[in-house]
Design an enzyme around this catalytic site. Structure first.
Site: not given
Length: 517
Positions: A283, A208, A205
């Site tokens: 997820d 990150e 993301n």
């Protein structure tokens, strides 16, 4: 057939036919949602008192990736460390109930299972309480490595979900390199740890990716362009062959590696939705892209498939999953939602037979704006099925004048059909919807608060058969007329500025000519 609909149906069909095995290796979490109403403030402290009416336990973290992959039609095996405690037992049972093979879960007798407990009062998360598992021992890591070696045999795809809770490269990388499947995907808070695995795809993301690169990606709509310019850096530092950077409401950017047939970055665009209580869309994205790659889907199509799946779950509260059926229905919705009067009558009759409360509203909806979406959302809350009737082009001209509508009835209906609050849309040719109301007899007739019931010819008709007329809040300064007026004023101002600049340029040119010797 739209591109997204084609891609989604192709991947769903291939998954159903091939039943690929997706092995999820990573940190499992139990997500607990305690839901209720915040009725008052505690006397002991300035904190709300929530009367809990429901407690929901669902798989989170890597376990959420596993159940999403299973819901999309893949065979799924979960490999990871799990505490031998109540949370672990609940999580194991939930995974098994959702059809996930839990034989690869390694119990840690001395530890706890990571859990995240959220308390929801009304429509807001008031507090989150985390219980974090202890770091794994050397024996735990050895046991996990054995489970990975056994678990990935025969896999079509391996997904590593690293939340920094015990899944280490030492336990995973050697086994995957020895028995590498067709697709290896890594979703990790710290991607640098997985460089030596050389994943086929990483899915960081924004945060990150910034941590990976040690720099900011900027804010808002400028981020995708910044990400595209950092393709080489993202791939080099992560060691990945390809990357997809997810940017929440700004969608994603696919960064293909040099070995890809086309190295041009590809963007997907997210469907806007409230994420106040949404959790785990990343997820779902990771699960969906992994399932697609496991069936041999090209990377760009896999990214589009995954974006469509993530769009489904962000519309739901809590930690949610996206099923194959819900995904197909979601991308098919606009076409399926727009119906003629006969199909609408059948749908309303079926809803009423099922005990559902039918809500009806109507309008021109020429330029859909925040006032419209606010009032449609309020209307939807009054029942179980919201029907929106849209004036056709001729009736809009009769009501609004010869310069309207700005958009055709087909376009106006299509925009409304894409709204999450709207269930069914139909187009009607009369100046009022009275004939349609008499046929459908909805339980509730709704209009915006800029009207009163006495102003509406529909009121008498609705009340005559026992229906209810409700006026919902009106959002000032957001009428279509105001929007069109502002657009036209802006266009006139721009034209006047352009004309003035033309005159100035001409004057300057004349002066320059006169000054020339």
């Amino acid at each position: 057939m739209s591109g997204d609909l084609r891609v989604v149906r192709e991947v769903v069909d291939r998954t159903r036919d091939r039943r690929p095995l997706v092995v999820v290796v990573g940190d499992v979490i139990l997500d607990r949602w305690s839901v209720g109403e915040a009725e008052r403030v505690s006397r002991e402290a300035p904190a709300p008192v929530v009367r809990v009416t429901e407690v929901i336990d669902v798989p989170g973290g890597a376990a959420n990736t596993a159940v999403n992959a299973r819901a999309l039609g893949a065979e799924v095996r979960m490999v990871g460390l799990i505490g031998d405690d109540e949370a672990g037992r609940i999580l194991r049972a939930r995974l098994a109930a959702d059809g996930v093979d839990v034989s690869g879960l390694v119990p840690v007798s001395h530890g706890v299972t990571t859990s995240k407990a959220r308390v929801v009062g009304g429509d807001r998360i008031l507090v989150r309480v985390d219980e974090i598992a202890d770091p794994p021992t050397e024996q735990d890591t050895i046991a996990l490595a054995r489970a990975v070696t056994a678990g990935i045999r025969g896999a079509d795809a391996v997904v590593v979900c690293d939340y920094g809770l015990g899944t280490t490269p030492e336990a995973v990388v050697p086994a995957v390199l020895r028995d590498r499947p067709a697709a290896v995907v890594v979703d990790a808070h710290d991607l640098g740890r997985w460089h030596d695995l050389h994943p086929d795809l990483v899915t960081p993301n924004c945060g990150e990716a910034e941590q990976l690169l040690g720099r900011s990606l900027g804010q808002g709509s400028a981020r995708p362009a910044v990400v595209e310019g950092l393709r080489d850096a993202v791939l080099a530092v992560s060691g990945a062959r390809n990357a997809i950077v997810t940017l929440d409401k700004d969608g994603t950017v696919l960064l293909p590696g040099d070995t890809a047939a086309d190295t041009t970055p590809v963007r997907t665009r997210a469907t806007p939705a409230s994420e106040q209580q949404a959790s785990g869309a990343g997820d779902t994205f990771c699960a969906a892209v992994s399932v697609a790659l496991a069936t041999g889907t090209p990377l760009a199509d896999a990214a589009r498939f995954a974006q469509a799946a993530a769009d489904v779950v962000v519309r739901e509260a809590g930690t949610s999953i996206c099923t194959a059926e819900a995904l197909v229905a979601s991308v098919s919705a606009p076409a399926d939602t727009i119906v003629d009067h006969d199909d609408l009558a059948d749908a309303v009759a079926a809803a009423r037979a099922a005990g559902r409360r039918v809500v009806f509203t109507n309008g021109c909806f020429d330029v859909v704006h925040r006032g419209h979406t606010s009032y449609l959302r309020q209307a939807r809350e009054l029942g179980d099925l919201l029907v929106v009737a849209v004036n056709d082009d001729d009736s809009v001209r009769r009501l609004k004048g010869p310069e309207r509508p700005i958009n055709t009835a087909e376009d106006r209906a299509g925009v409304l059909a894409a709204l999450a609050s709207v269930d069914l849309v139909t187009v009607f040719p009369t100046d009022t919807p009275v004939p349609l109301i008499e046929r459908l007899q909805p339980d509730v007739y709704v209009k915006g608060g800029d009207y009163s019931p006495e102003m509406l010819t529909e009121t008498e008709v609705v009340r005559a058969y026992g229906g209810e007329v409700v006026m919902v809040d009106y959002v000032a300064e957001h009428s279509t007329t105001d929007v069109v007026r502002r657009i036209r004023e802006s266009a006139r101002a721009a034209a006047e500025r352009a004309a003035a600049e033309t005159v100035t340029d001409a004057d300057d040119a004349t002066t320059a000519t006169e000054a020339t010797p």
